[in-house]
Design an enzyme around this catalytic site. Structure first.
Site, PDB file in Angstrom:
ATOM      1  N   GLY A 102       1.245  -2.780  -2.267  1.00 48.59           N
ATOM      2  CA  GLY A 102       0.177  -3.456  -1.492  1.00 48.59           C
ATOM      3  C   GLY A 102      -0.845  -2.172  -1.366  1.00 48.59           C
ATOM      4  CB  ALA A 103      -1.680   0.868  -2.377  1.00 47.79           C
ATOM      5  CE1 TYR A 118       1.889  -9.724   8.613  1.00 50.69           C
ATOM      6  CE2 TYR A 118       1.973  -9.408  10.973  1.00 50.69           C
ATOM      7  CZ  TYR A 118       1.877  -8.788   9.778  1.00 50.69           C
ATOM      8  OH  TYR A 118       1.775  -7.630   9.425  1.00 50.69           O
TER       9      TYR A 118
END
Length: 256
Positions: A14-15, A169
């Protein structure tokens, strides 16, 4: 205290967004000498942030390489169960055996309890729980050393306060806390520490001015969290200096 990760290989999921926590973590690890494979999933970023994202990954990889390390990017949809194996195949082929895994990728959609449906729950579960657990599993399946392994996951503030309107979430990120504690105990003696970092509200470009001011008023230093705040802690946990810390969910929230 100088942190030296020379000769270490890290995966950061997730970068993609240069303003994000994942990018800050990648920069910090690279600055300490670690080689990196970063993963990203641009369709999610475009939907979530409304940004075109073209060139973001290439710019970030350029920044990392300018720090003198090897750095590669891989587009990876962690909602697909076979993807963690493909990520580890790639890092072994491009760089070698990783000793640091940073689970930063997540899925987040707003929605009240009335709006929640099975598909939204499944989308959150697939990335935030299943994807994270399978990344940990693949890391451990291939781990061969007696010490130096690090699994670090980004979590959220479910134990610090409610998140109304983000139930899917909140539920799935809370699972990261439980996994961290149990997995650390399960792998004790294998040379791998397992921790999670809760950075609290972090300004990656999504906050309005009003929200930023409201959060800052509650914090210890009168400001909101920044991506580098999380990155500093992750880098420490990844280092030799962090070897004695495992099974912890660290609330690094600036007093909020």
């Amino acid at each position: 205290m100088k942190i030296d990760l020379s000769g270490r290989i890290a995966i950061v999921t997730g970068a993609s967004r240069r303003a994000g926590i994942g990018a800050a973590i990648a920069r910090k690890l690279a600055g300490a000498g670690a080689d990196l494979l970063i993963t990203y999933f641009l369709p999610y970023d475009r939907r979530t942030y409304g940004e075109p994202m073209e060139g973001e990954v290439e710019h970030l990889l350029g920044e990392l390489r300018a720090l003198g390390v090897r750095a590669y990017g891989l587009e990876a949809n962690l909602s697909q169960p076979e993807v963690p194996r493909h990520i580890f195949d790639a890092v072994h082929s491009l760089l070698g055996a990783p000793s640091i895994l940073v689970n930063n990728a997540c899925h987040s959609e707003s929605g009240s309890i009335e709006q929640l449906d099975p598909q939204q729950l499944d989308r959150h579960y697939a990335v935030n729980v299943r994807g994270t657990v399978l990344m940990c599993q693949e890391f451990l399946r291939r781990w061969r050393s007696a010490r130096g392994g690090r699994i670090i996951s980004l979590t959220s503030g479910q134990c610090a306060g409610p998140m109304p309107g983000e139930l899917a979430y909140a539920v799935t990120k809370a699972a990261i806390d439980a996994m961290t504690i149990s997995l650390a105990a399960e792998v004790a003696g294998r040379g791998v520490t397992v921790n999670a970092v809760d950075p609290g509200p972090t300004d990656t470009g999504w906050m309005s001015d009003a929200l930023r001011k409201a959060i800052a008023a509650k914090s210890y230093l009168g400001r909101v969290g920044l991506p580098d705040d999380a990155a500093n802690l992750v880098c420490f946990l990844a280092s030799d200096q962090g070897e004695w810390i495992t099974g912890q969910v660290i609330r690094s929230r600036g007093g909020i």
